[in-house]
Design a protein around this motif. Structure first.
Motif, short mmCIF file in Angstrom:
data_model
loop_
_atom_site.label_atom_id
_atom_site.label_comp_id
_atom_site.label_asym_id
_atom_site.label_seq_id
_atom_site.Cartn_x
_atom_site.Cartn_y
_atom_site.Cartn_z
N HIS A 49 0.85 -1.18 0.00
CA HIS A 49 0.00 0.00 0.00
C HIS A 49 0.89 1.24 0.00
O HIS A 49 1.95 1.24 0.62
CB HIS A 49 -0.95 0.01 1.21
CG HIS A 49 -0.25 -0.06 2.52
ND1 HIS A 49 0.16 -1.26 3.08
CD2 HIS A 49 0.12 0.91 3.40
CE1 HIS A 49 0.75 -1.03 4.24
NE2 HIS A 49 0.74 0.28 4.46
N GLY A 91 0.61 5.87 -0.65
CA GLY A 91 -0.19 7.03 -1.02
C GLY A 91 0.03 8.20 -0.09
O GLY A 91 0.73 8.10 0.93
N LEU A 103 -4.83 5.64 -0.29
CA LEU A 103 -3.83 4.60 -0.49
C LEU A 103 -4.17 3.71 -1.68
O LEU A 103 -5.31 3.25 -1.82
CB LEU A 103 -3.73 3.72 0.76
CG LEU A 103 -3.38 4.42 2.07
CD1 LEU A 103 -3.44 3.42 3.23
CD2 LEU A 103 -2.00 5.05 1.98
N TYR A 104 -3.17 3.49 -2.52
CA TYR A 104 -3.27 2.46 -3.55
C TYR A 104 -2.88 1.16 -2.87
O TYR A 104 -1.73 0.99 -2.46
CB TYR A 104 -2.33 2.77 -4.71
CG TYR A 104 -2.57 1.90 -5.93
CD1 TYR A 104 -3.43 2.32 -6.93
CD2 TYR A 104 -1.95 0.67 -6.07
CE1 TYR A 104 -3.67 1.55 -8.06
CE2 TYR A 104 -2.18 -0.12 -7.18
CZ TYR A 104 -3.04 0.32 -8.17
OH TYR A 104 -3.27 -0.46 -9.28
N SER A 105 -3.84 0.26 -2.70
CA SER A 105 -3.64 -0.91 -1.83
C SER A 105 -3.92 -2.20 -2.58
O SER A 105 -4.95 -2.32 -3.27
CB SER A 105 -4.58 -0.79 -0.62
OG SER A 105 -4.38 -1.84 0.28
N GLN A 106 -3.02 -3.16 -2.45
CA GLN A 106 -3.16 -4.46 -3.10
C GLN A 106 -3.50 -5.51 -2.05
O GLN A 106 -2.74 -5.74 -1.11
CB GLN A 106 -1.87 -4.85 -3.81
CG GLN A 106 -1.96 -6.10 -4.65
CD GLN A 106 -0.65 -6.44 -5.31
OE1 GLN A 106 0.29 -6.85 -4.64
NE2 GLN A 106 -0.58 -6.27 -6.62
N ASP A 132 -6.38 -4.55 -6.84
CA ASP A 132 -5.86 -3.26 -6.41
C ASP A 132 -7.04 -2.34 -6.12
O ASP A 132 -7.98 -2.24 -6.92
CB ASP A 132 -4.97 -2.64 -7.49
CG ASP A 132 -3.73 -3.48 -7.75
OD1 ASP A 132 -3.43 -4.36 -6.93
OD2 ASP A 132 -3.07 -3.25 -8.77
N TYR A 133 -6.97 -1.66 -4.98
CA TYR A 133 -8.04 -0.77 -4.55
C TYR A 133 -7.49 0.62 -4.26
O TYR A 133 -6.34 0.77 -3.86
CB TYR A 133 -8.70 -1.31 -3.27
CG TYR A 133 -9.56 -2.52 -3.47
CD1 TYR A 133 -10.93 -2.41 -3.67
CD2 TYR A 133 -9.00 -3.80 -3.48
CE1 TYR A 133 -11.72 -3.54 -3.85
CE2 TYR A 133 -9.78 -4.92 -3.67
CZ TYR A 133 -11.14 -4.78 -3.86
OH TYR A 133 -11.92 -5.89 -4.05
N LEU A 134 -8.33 1.62 -4.44
CA LEU A 134 -8.07 2.96 -3.94
C LEU A 134 -8.81 3.05 -2.62
O LEU A 134 -10.05 3.04 -2.59
CB LEU A 134 -8.58 4.01 -4.93
CG LEU A 134 -7.96 5.40 -4.81
CD1 LEU A 134 -6.45 5.34 -5.03
CD2 LEU A 134 -8.60 6.35 -5.80
N GLU A 135 -8.05 3.11 -1.54
CA GLU A 135 -8.61 3.01 -0.20
C GLU A 135 -8.49 4.35 0.52
O GLU A 135 -7.44 4.99 0.49
CB GLU A 135 -7.83 1.93 0.57
CG GLU A 135 -8.39 1.59 1.92
CD GLU A 135 -7.59 0.46 2.56
OE1 GLU A 135 -7.05 0.69 3.65
OE2 GLU A 135 -7.49 -0.62 1.95
N ARG A 171 -12.35 -0.69 -6.17
CA ARG A 171 -11.47 -1.54 -6.98
C ARG A 171 -11.09 -0.81 -8.26
O ARG A 171 -11.93 -0.32 -8.99
CB ARG A 171 -12.17 -2.85 -7.32
CG ARG A 171 -11.26 -3.87 -7.98
CD ARG A 171 -11.97 -5.21 -8.15
NE ARG A 171 -13.11 -5.12 -9.05
CZ ARG A 171 -13.01 -5.21 -10.37
NH1 ARG A 171 -11.85 -5.42 -10.95
NH2 ARG A 171 -14.09 -5.10 -11.13
N VAL A 172 -9.77 -0.74 -8.53
CA VAL A 172 -9.28 -0.01 -9.70
C VAL A 172 -8.49 -0.91 -10.66
O VAL A 172 -8.25 -0.51 -11.80
CB VAL A 172 -8.40 1.19 -9.28
CG1 VAL A 172 -9.24 2.23 -8.55
CG2 VAL A 172 -7.22 0.75 -8.42
#
Length: 199
Positions: free
Chosen positions: A53, A55, A74-77, A90-93, A120-121
């Motif tokens: 993660h 960001g 956060l760009y989070s996997q 991958d999510y933008l959290e 989800r991105v």
């Protein structure tokens, strides 16, 4: 789900109203995520998978009392591992946390908690998997939400390290079955080890 939405809105409103009296720090946060998914039924093994993660982060602390808040994008996997396949998305959290710091001369430990939303991105939307000996599709959902619980410390004033447990409260994965007679939904569970550099 409604109560979680209200909690997130209240957290955002608290952060917005508090900006007038807070001292701000902007920074960048990143680290390692270890995630899995808790399904409604234990029909196949769901093991941990490692992601990341990263960001921007904003922290606001009041001058007295050690109370404040932090917000990040956060760009989070996250995902899970199974006997058949490794699932990652991958999510933008966006977490919004209430934070409390304990003042000490060398380090400032903190505790924080609050809601998050995730969109989800990237990553596959569906996977073919073997569920109880039957081929089924697992589908990743586009939206998720839950709660964060964190502990850590400020070190050398500009560096913050911490550990976060993320408890998903919405269904992040669903099995697709004919007639929806045997649906199996899964909620994310994630441990995050993070470091943030503030300017």
């Amino acid at each position: 789900m409604k109560s979680l939405k209200y909690l997130f809105v209240l957290a955002v409103m608290f952060a917005a109203v508090s900006t007038a009296n807070a001292q701000f720090r902007f920074g960048v946060k990143g680290g390692v995520s270890v995630s899995t998914v808790k399904f409604d039924k234990d029909v196949f093994n769901s093991d941990n998978v490692t992601g990341f993660h990263v960001g921007p982060s904003l922290e606001g602390m009041f001058a007295k009392g050690g109370l404040g808040f932090d917000v990040a994008v956060l760009y989070s996997q996250v995902g899970f591992d199974s006997d058949d396949e490794t699932v990652k998305n991958d999510y933008l959290e966006v977490p919004v946390n209430l934070k409390f710091k304990f003042g000490t001369p060398i380090v400032n430990p903190y505790l924080s908690a609050g809601p998050y939303v995730a969109f989800r991105v990237a990553g596959d939307k569906t996977w073919d998997m073997n569920v109880s000996g039957v081929k089924e599709q697992i589908e990743a959902q586009s939206f998720g939400a839950g709660l964060n619980f964190s502990a850590g410390a400020d070190v050398f004033k500009f560096l913050q390290v911490g550990v976060t447990y993320t408890l998903g409260l919405t269904d992040d994965y669903k099995t697709l079955t004919s007639g929806n007679s045997d649906d199996n939904n899964g909620k994310s569970r994630t441990w995050k080890i993070s470091a943030a550099i503030y300017f």
